[in-house]
Design an enzyme around this catalytic site. Structure first.
Site, PDB file in Angstrom:
ATOM      1  N   CYS A  75       0.796  -1.087  -0.022  1.00 16.07           N
ATOM      2  CA  CYS A  75       0.046   0.163  -0.185  1.00 16.07           C
ATOM      3  C   CYS A  75       0.982   1.235   0.064  1.00 16.07           C
ATOM      4  O   CYS A  75       1.364   1.602  -0.878  1.00 16.07           O
ATOM      5  CB  CYS A  75      -1.001  -0.193   1.256  1.00 16.07           C
ATOM      6  SG  CYS A  75      -2.092   1.008   0.861  1.00 16.07           S
ATOM      7  N   HIS A 186      -3.603  -5.453   1.409  1.00 14.93           N
ATOM      8  CA  HIS A 186      -2.799  -5.617   2.663  1.00 14.93           C
ATOM      9  C   HIS A 186      -2.810  -7.271   3.056  1.00 14.93           C
ATOM     10  O   HIS A 186      -3.605  -7.673   3.904  1.00 14.93           O
ATOM     11  CB  HIS A 186      -3.574  -5.022   3.706  1.00 14.93           C
ATOM     12  CG  HIS A 186      -3.339  -3.601   3.636  1.00 14.93           C
ATOM     13  ND1 HIS A 186      -2.293  -2.832   4.378  1.00 14.93           N
ATOM     14  CD2 HIS A 186      -3.973  -2.617   2.972  1.00 14.93           C
ATOM     15  CE1 HIS A 186      -2.296  -1.432   4.069  1.00 14.93           C
ATOM     16  NE2 HIS A 186      -3.375  -1.347   3.280  1.00 14.93           N
ATOM     17  N   GLU A 188      -0.878  -8.686   5.150  1.00 15.73           N
ATOM     18  CA  GLU A 188      -0.578  -8.587   6.578  1.00 15.73           C
ATOM     19  C   GLU A 188      -1.934  -8.625   7.456  1.00 15.73           C
ATOM     20  O   GLU A 188      -2.011  -8.635   8.573  1.00 15.73           O
ATOM     21  CB  GLU A 188       0.296  -7.445   7.006  1.00 15.73           C
ATOM     22  CG  GLU A 188      -0.157  -6.101   7.219  1.00 15.73           C
ATOM     23  CD  GLU A 188      -0.627  -5.274   5.998  1.00 15.73           C
ATOM     24  OE1 GLU A 188      -0.477  -5.863   4.979  1.00 15.73           O
ATOM     25  OE2 GLU A 188      -0.944  -4.140   6.144  1.00 15.73           O
TER      26      GLU A 188
HETATM   27  N1  LIG Z   1      -3.222   1.978   3.806  1.00 14.21           N
HETATM   28  C1  LIG Z   1      -2.375   2.538   3.027  1.00 14.21           C
HETATM   29  O1  LIG Z   1      -1.139   2.399   3.134  1.00 14.21           O
HETATM   30  C2  LIG Z   1      -2.901   3.914   2.729  1.00 14.21           C
HETATM   31  C3  LIG Z   1      -1.856   4.767   1.565  1.00 14.21           C
HETATM   32  C4  LIG Z   1      -1.964   6.014   1.272  1.00 14.21           C
HETATM   33  N2  LIG Z   1      -2.259   6.833   2.500  1.00 14.21           N
HETATM   34  C5  LIG Z   1      -3.350   6.233   0.437  1.00 14.21           C
HETATM   35  O2  LIG Z   1      -4.490   6.656   1.138  1.00 14.21           O
HETATM   36  O3  LIG Z   1      -3.507   5.847  -0.549  1.00 14.21           O
END
Ligand SMILES: NC(=O)CC[C@H](N)C(=O)O
Length: 231
Positions: A75, A186, A188
């Site tokens: 992400c 994600h 994790e």
């Molecule tokens: N969950 C995250 O890593 C979000 C990544 C980033 N802050 C976004 O909103 O795109």
């Protein structure tokens, strides 16, 4: 914690400790850049951390890559990897122009990625991002396809199952060696069956839900790769 579940010794290291040489990147086998809001997503998500890494950690990072060590960016970590240039393309604002947070079905592609060996054909993982629309020029997209660097795609092209409108429904890619991996979902957050959003209902209906979450194998693969090749 995901790498601990997978049997690794882990350390949570602040970027400034790497830059000041308080911690040496060369002492590690895997670099995981996690999700989140590094520098509060100022300017664009991941850009400031990427600039720090690219300009203040150049030698250590180049050496890490040259040594064939593994890097995963999840992400915000994926956003950092494309903005350092370690992975191609870019991650733009979602087509919905808002933060998208839900579980999605992904299709695992046949790819070079060492993190996804033996991962089942369909996996279920959560996304939570505002800037996750993977986009790249047509020639880069064809190269990614031809070189088997597309690792995950959203199983459906329509919103909201493709949560961000990414090109070719791409959710994750790797570099040409398969050792640098970036993805918007994600893994994790799905390590055990208790992370599944409907685990109580699955238990009641005696539906199949394996003990291991779909994400864990990604971290296990990385640890096994290190044991077999790098130690
Ligand atoms: N969950 C995250 O890593 C979000 C990544 C980033 N802050 C976004 O909103 O795109």
């Amino acid at each position: 914690m995901a790498f601990q579940f997978a049997g690794a010794d882990t350390a949570l290291v602040h970027i400034q400790h790497l830059i000041s040489d308080k911690v040496n990147l060369a002492d590690y086998q895997i670099l995981a850049i996690p999700g989140g809001f590094s520098y509060g997503d100022d300017i664009a998500a991941g850009i400031l951390l990427a600039v720090e890494m690219k300009h203040k950690l150049t030698n250590a990072l180049n050496r890490f890559v040259e040594d064939g060590k593994l890097i995963i960016g999840i992400c915000n970590g994926f956003q950092v990897l494309v903005r350092t240039g370690l992975l191609p393309g870019t991650l733009a604002m979602n087509t919905s122009a808002k933060f998208e947070c839900r579980w999605v079905d992904l299709e695992t592609q046949e790819s070079l990625c060492v993190f996804t060996k033996g991962v089942k054909a369909q996996v279920y993982l959560p996304v939570a991002h505002a800037e996750g629309r993977f986009t790249a020029p047509a020639n880069v997209l064809s190269e990614l396809e031809a070189n088997h660097q597309v690792v995950f795609r959203y199983a459906e092209s329509r919103y909201p199952n493709n949560p961000n409108g990414s090109d070719s429904n791409i959710a994750g890619i790797c570099d040409a060696t398969g050792k640098i991996f970036g993805l918007m979902p994600h893994p994790e957050r799905f390590l055990t069956k208790w992370n599944h959003p409907r685990w109580t209902r699955l238990v009641k209906t005696q539906d199949t839900c394996s003990e291991e979450g779909d994400g864990l194998v990604i971290f296990k693969n990385a640890v096994n790769y290190v044991k077999a090749n790098l130690l």
